[in-house]
Design an enzyme around this catalytic site. Structure first.
Site, mmCIF file in Angstrom:
data_model
loop_
_atom_site.group_PDB
_atom_site.id
_atom_site.type_symbol
_atom_site.label_atom_id
_atom_site.label_comp_id
_atom_site.label_asym_id
_atom_site.label_seq_id
_atom_site.Cartn_x
_atom_site.Cartn_y
_atom_site.Cartn_z
ATOM 1 N N GLU A 1 37.387 43.758 31.571
ATOM 2 C CA GLU A 1 38.555 44.581 31.888
ATOM 3 C C GLU A 1 39.773 43.673 32.111
ATOM 4 O O GLU A 1 39.676 42.660 32.789
ATOM 5 C CB GLU A 1 38.256 45.402 33.155
ATOM 6 C CG GLU A 1 39.359 46.331 33.563
ATOM 7 C CD GLU A 1 39.842 47.186 32.396
ATOM 8 O OE1 GLU A 1 39.048 47.936 31.831
ATOM 9 O OE2 GLU A 1 41.044 47.079 32.035
ATOM 10 N N LYS B 1 45.821 45.313 35.296
ATOM 11 C CA LYS B 1 46.497 44.663 36.423
ATOM 12 C C LYS B 1 46.575 45.667 37.557
ATOM 13 O O LYS B 1 47.006 46.808 37.330
ATOM 14 C CB LYS B 1 47.941 44.272 36.064
ATOM 15 C CG LYS B 1 48.089 43.325 34.908
ATOM 16 C CD LYS B 1 49.551 42.979 34.667
ATOM 17 C CE LYS B 1 50.369 44.108 34.065
ATOM 18 N NZ LYS B 1 49.967 44.555 32.725
ATOM 19 N N TYR C 1 57.017 32.991 36.514
ATOM 20 C CA TYR C 1 57.810 33.024 37.744
ATOM 21 C C TYR C 1 57.277 32.010 38.753
ATOM 22 O O TYR C 1 56.104 32.048 39.128
ATOM 23 C CB TYR C 1 57.788 34.424 38.355
ATOM 24 C CG TYR C 1 58.596 35.403 37.533
ATOM 25 C CD1 TYR C 1 59.943 35.602 37.791
ATOM 26 C CD2 TYR C 1 58.019 36.088 36.468
ATOM 27 C CE1 TYR C 1 60.695 36.475 37.013
ATOM 28 C CE2 TYR C 1 58.761 36.957 35.689
ATOM 29 C CZ TYR C 1 60.101 37.142 35.963
ATOM 30 O OH TYR C 1 60.840 37.991 35.184
ATOM 31 N N ALA C 2 58.158 31.134 39.202
ATOM 32 C CA ALA C 2 57.788 30.219 40.290
ATOM 33 C C ALA C 2 57.749 31.027 41.577
ATOM 34 O O ALA C 2 58.464 32.011 41.727
ATOM 35 C CB ALA C 2 58.826 29.110 40.387
ATOM 36 N N CYS D 1 41.341 38.075 41.413
ATOM 37 C CA CYS D 1 40.847 37.586 40.122
ATOM 38 C C CYS D 1 41.152 36.115 39.839
ATOM 39 O O CYS D 1 40.225 35.322 39.659
ATOM 40 C CB CYS D 1 41.399 38.462 38.998
ATOM 41 S SG CYS D 1 40.723 40.131 39.068
ATOM 42 N N LYS E 1 39.334 33.299 42.004
ATOM 43 C CA LYS E 1 37.874 33.220 41.844
ATOM 44 C C LYS E 1 37.488 32.933 40.394
ATOM 45 O O LYS E 1 36.525 32.214 40.143
ATOM 46 C CB LYS E 1 37.202 34.496 42.364
ATOM 47 C CG LYS E 1 37.096 35.648 41.397
ATOM 48 C CD LYS E 1 36.205 36.753 41.933
ATOM 49 C CE LYS E 1 36.318 38.026 41.137
ATOM 50 N NZ LYS E 1 35.985 37.952 39.720
ATOM 51 N N ARG F 1 43.173 40.286 48.972
ATOM 52 C CA ARG F 1 42.203 39.236 48.665
ATOM 53 C C ARG F 1 42.942 37.984 48.175
ATOM 54 O O ARG F 1 43.722 38.039 47.232
ATOM 55 C CB ARG F 1 41.198 39.734 47.612
ATOM 56 C CG ARG F 1 40.229 40.745 48.195
ATOM 57 C CD ARG F 1 39.253 41.278 47.166
ATOM 58 N NE ARG F 1 39.816 42.320 46.350
ATOM 59 C CZ ARG F 1 39.126 43.031 45.438
ATOM 60 N NH1 ARG F 1 37.841 42.786 45.256
ATOM 61 N NH2 ARG F 1 39.697 43.973 44.732
HETATM 62 N N1 LIG Z 1 40.652 44.169 40.673
HETATM 63 C C1 LIG Z 1 41.132 43.813 39.490
HETATM 64 O O1 LIG Z 1 42.355 43.810 39.264
HETATM 65 C C2 LIG Z 1 40.201 43.433 38.360
HETATM 66 C C3 LIG Z 1 40.713 43.344 37.058
HETATM 67 C C4 LIG Z 1 39.831 42.997 36.017
HETATM 68 C C5 LIG Z 1 38.507 42.706 36.299
HETATM 69 N N2 LIG Z 1 38.048 42.775 37.578
HETATM 70 C C6 LIG Z 1 36.625 42.501 37.821
HETATM 71 O O2 LIG Z 1 35.960 43.753 37.964
HETATM 72 C C7 LIG Z 1 34.907 43.639 38.940
HETATM 73 C C8 LIG Z 1 35.116 44.666 40.040
HETATM 74 O O3 LIG Z 1 36.312 44.332 40.732
HETATM 75 P P1 LIG Z 1 36.987 45.327 41.783
HETATM 76 O O4 LIG Z 1 38.255 44.701 42.197
HETATM 77 O O5 LIG Z 1 36.966 46.710 41.241
HETATM 78 O O6 LIG Z 1 35.904 45.228 42.965
HETATM 79 P P2 LIG Z 1 35.872 46.037 44.333
HETATM 80 O O7 LIG Z 1 35.347 45.093 45.341
HETATM 81 O O8 LIG Z 1 37.185 46.716 44.548
HETATM 82 O O9 LIG Z 1 34.800 47.201 44.077
HETATM 83 C C9 LIG Z 1 33.444 46.979 43.860
HETATM 84 C C10 LIG Z 1 32.690 48.251 44.258
HETATM 85 O O10 LIG Z 1 31.328 48.123 43.853
HETATM 86 C C11 LIG Z 1 30.504 48.707 44.842
HETATM 87 N N3 LIG Z 1 29.141 48.174 44.714
HETATM 88 C C12 LIG Z 1 28.718 46.912 44.956
HETATM 89 N N4 LIG Z 1 27.389 46.828 44.719
HETATM 90 C C13 LIG Z 1 26.984 48.051 44.320
HETATM 91 C C14 LIG Z 1 25.726 48.584 43.934
HETATM 92 N N5 LIG Z 1 24.613 47.831 43.923
HETATM 93 N N6 LIG Z 1 25.662 49.898 43.600
HETATM 94 C C15 LIG Z 1 26.767 50.665 43.627
HETATM 95 N N7 LIG Z 1 27.993 50.211 43.972
HETATM 96 C C16 LIG Z 1 28.090 48.909 44.326
HETATM 97 C C17 LIG Z 1 31.181 48.342 46.146
HETATM 98 O O11 LIG Z 1 30.772 49.208 47.199
HETATM 99 C C18 LIG Z 1 32.674 48.502 45.764
HETATM 100 O O12 LIG Z 1 33.138 49.808 46.057
HETATM 101 C C19 LIG Z 1 34.936 42.184 39.402
HETATM 102 O O13 LIG Z 1 34.026 41.442 38.632
HETATM 103 C C20 LIG Z 1 36.352 41.748 39.106
HETATM 104 O O14 LIG Z 1 36.455 40.359 38.898
HETATM 105 C C21 LIG Z 1 38.865 43.145 38.614
#
Ligand SMILES: NC(=O)c1ccc[n+]([C@@H]2O[C@H](COP(=O)([O-])OP(=O)(O)OC[C@H]3O[C@@H](n4cnc5c(N)ncnc54)[C@H](O)[C@@H]3O)[C@@H](O)[C@H]2O)c1
Length: 486
Positions: free
Chosen positions: A155, A158, A262-263, A271, A274, A339
């Protein structure tokens, strides 16, 4: 199509809601009962512009449901998305326990051909690991022959613009496994993503390893652009140039473009930090140094401390008796995500020196409180939260008062720090701001303000990479510094 989305965080909620909006029948499963109860009632536990209306509309139309039950959700679905967190471990590697726990659950319950689609950001090889877990569970159940396909579909949304990004993607990256299952998955995903490909084909088909690496490479590239500009900003400061002019100068080159130049106070969020660490770790396992990405991280670490160092340079190392206003805590505007927000590093550094902070963020106050409490527990610094009391009677050294307006954050402060470029901070009523402050001193961590205007207003202005355009204040008259130690 019938879809299960596992994980109701930023990515899972946006994926589930947008796919329902396109007419699919979607169940979004999360193990967090509290979160699911809020969602079932039409509430949205995260801040993402436009998500609440879209979510309620699809809930009301019966296309979107929320549940804590994996078994019925995965049995009913043709497509199962995994969108759970992959937080960093101590060594920088991505923690796959949630992804693999979901794979385990899927393997225990599926009863026909399914496409399992990994949307979480995961290291190369994870699609194969998920497939292995599924095969093991199926073998235990005596149905080793049940076909399935594990697909990588990272995914790129943003936070803050997630609905638009999902609904109008630049590209859709899909990594397919080899063989018939992969081709069957391709047919189903072609149908699913057809609405995005009407104007022109946006789907890029590849193997799973390439898709998994594409996500990390994209984030590392974007982070690198930011660190590169922060390094140029340091040089601009030393040479008396204005990094914002340089940004416009290079961004207008079509080979470079304007984005992510952007500085500022460094990148943060859930993201980039990590994912860059995970990439370095993954390369290390193959004996390969990732020198560019490592340098990107090193510059970012320094950059996060920069504003606090500038305050200390200007106000002195002992900040007891100094009150500092903070505008913006979220890692970027239009999100409540705290985060790895750079604000956390700045706040911790100033509190450790005894400053009293008054901070305001238009959206992230609840998340900020949780994050800053966690930081206090982790670092053991003396920060204490307290409810602000009007009239300046709320002075507690080494503490943060979270206040409910930008003006309340500048009441009787020695300096204002701008840490997030929210729109509401971009054009403040400077006469009211300045009359509330003890002295006209602004540290702009996002280069929001025009140094010429700051000069006209009599503000001592410290941006990032614009030192050449700063006029330092004369020593303030004693009356203005009445509360400062002699
Ligand atoms: N946040 C972003 O902008 C973004 C963008 C692109 C990709 N990602 C990636 O997408 C993934 C998810 O990110 P996020 O920010 O949505 O995470 P998040 O922490 O907001 O949400 C994760 C959800 O998964 C649930 N969960 C965890 N284990 C579970 C299980 N065993 N069964 C059911 N539910 C479970 C948690 O309760 C939580 O609600 C990550 O790998 C992240 O790197 C995030």
């Amino acid at each position: 199509m019938k879809i299960a989305v596992v994980g109701a965080g930023y990515v899972g909620l946006v994926t589930a809601t947008c796919l329902a909006e396109l007419g699919n029948e979607v169940v979004c499963v999360d193990r967090d009962h509290g979160r699911v109860t809020v969602l079932q009632a039409g509430g949205v536990p995260i801040y993402e512009p436009g998500l609440d209306d879209l979510l309620r509309r699809n809930l009301d139309a019966g296309r979107l449901r929320f549940s804590t039950q994996m078994a019925p959700a995965v049995r009913a679905a043709e497509l199962i998305f995994i969108a759970v967190g992959t937080p960093p471990q101590e060594d920088g590697s991505a923690d796959l326990q949630h992804v693999l726990a979901v794979a385990d659950q899927i393997g225990r319950h599926i009863d026909g051909f399914k496409v399992v689609i990994n949307k979480s950001t995961v290291p190369v090889g994870t699609a194969d690991r998920v497939a292995r877990v599924l095969r093991e569970r199926l073998a235990e159940r005596g149905c080793a022959d049940l076909p399935f396909a594990v697909v990588s579909n990272p995914e790129f949304l943003k936070e803050g613009a997630a609905i638009d990004d999902f609904m109008r993607p630049d590209r859709i990256v899909v990594g397919l496994p080899p063989g018939d299952e992969g081709q069957q998955a391709r047919l189903l995903l072609t149908r699913l993503y057809a609405p995005f490909n009407r104007h022109h084909e946006r789907t890029l088909w590849m193997d799973t390893a390439s898709a998994e690496l594409t996500k990390y490479a994209a984030n590392a590239m974007l982070a690198t652009r930011i660190s590169f500009m922060n390094e140029i900003a340091g040089l601009a400061d030393a040479l008396g140039a204005d990094v914002d002019a340089v940004r416009r100068g290079i961004g207008s080159d079509s080979r470079i473009g304007h984005s992510f130049l952007y500085a500022g106070t460094g990148y943060g969020g859930s993201c980039f930090p990590k994912d860059t660490r995970a990439l370095v770790h993954a390369a290390g396992l193959h004996g390969l140094p990732m020198r560019v990405v490592e340098a990107t991280e090193a510059v970012n670490r320094q950059q996060k401390d920069l504003l606090a160092r500038r305050v200390i340079e200007r106000l002195g190392p002992d900040l007891h008796g100094r009150r500092i206003g903070v505008w913006g805590l979220a890692f970027k505007p239009n999100t409540d995500d705290m985060r790895d927000a750079p604000s956390r590093a700045v706040v911790a550094a100033l509190l450790a020196r005894g400053a009293e902070l008054r901070a305001h963020d238009p959206v992230a106050m609840a998340e900020a409180r949780r994050a800053l409490v966690a930081d206090r527990q982790a670092t053991g610094h003396v920060a204490a939260f307290h409810a602000p009391v009007d009239g300046g009677a709320d002075r507690v050294p080494g503490s943060v008062a979270l206040v409910d307006s930008p003006l309340a954050a500048v009441a009787d402060v020695d300096a204002l720090l701008v840490l997030t470029e929210w729109k509401c901070f971009q054009n403040p009523d400077w006469s009211r701001v300045l009359s509330a402050m003890r002295q006209p001193l602004v540290f702009d961590g996002r280069n929001l303000y025009e140094p010429g205007l700051m000069d006209e207003l009599g503000i001592e202005y410290h941006g990032i990479g614009r030192r050449g355009r700063v006029r330092l204040m004369d020593a303030a008259p004693a009356a203005d510094r009445r509360v400062l130690p002699a």
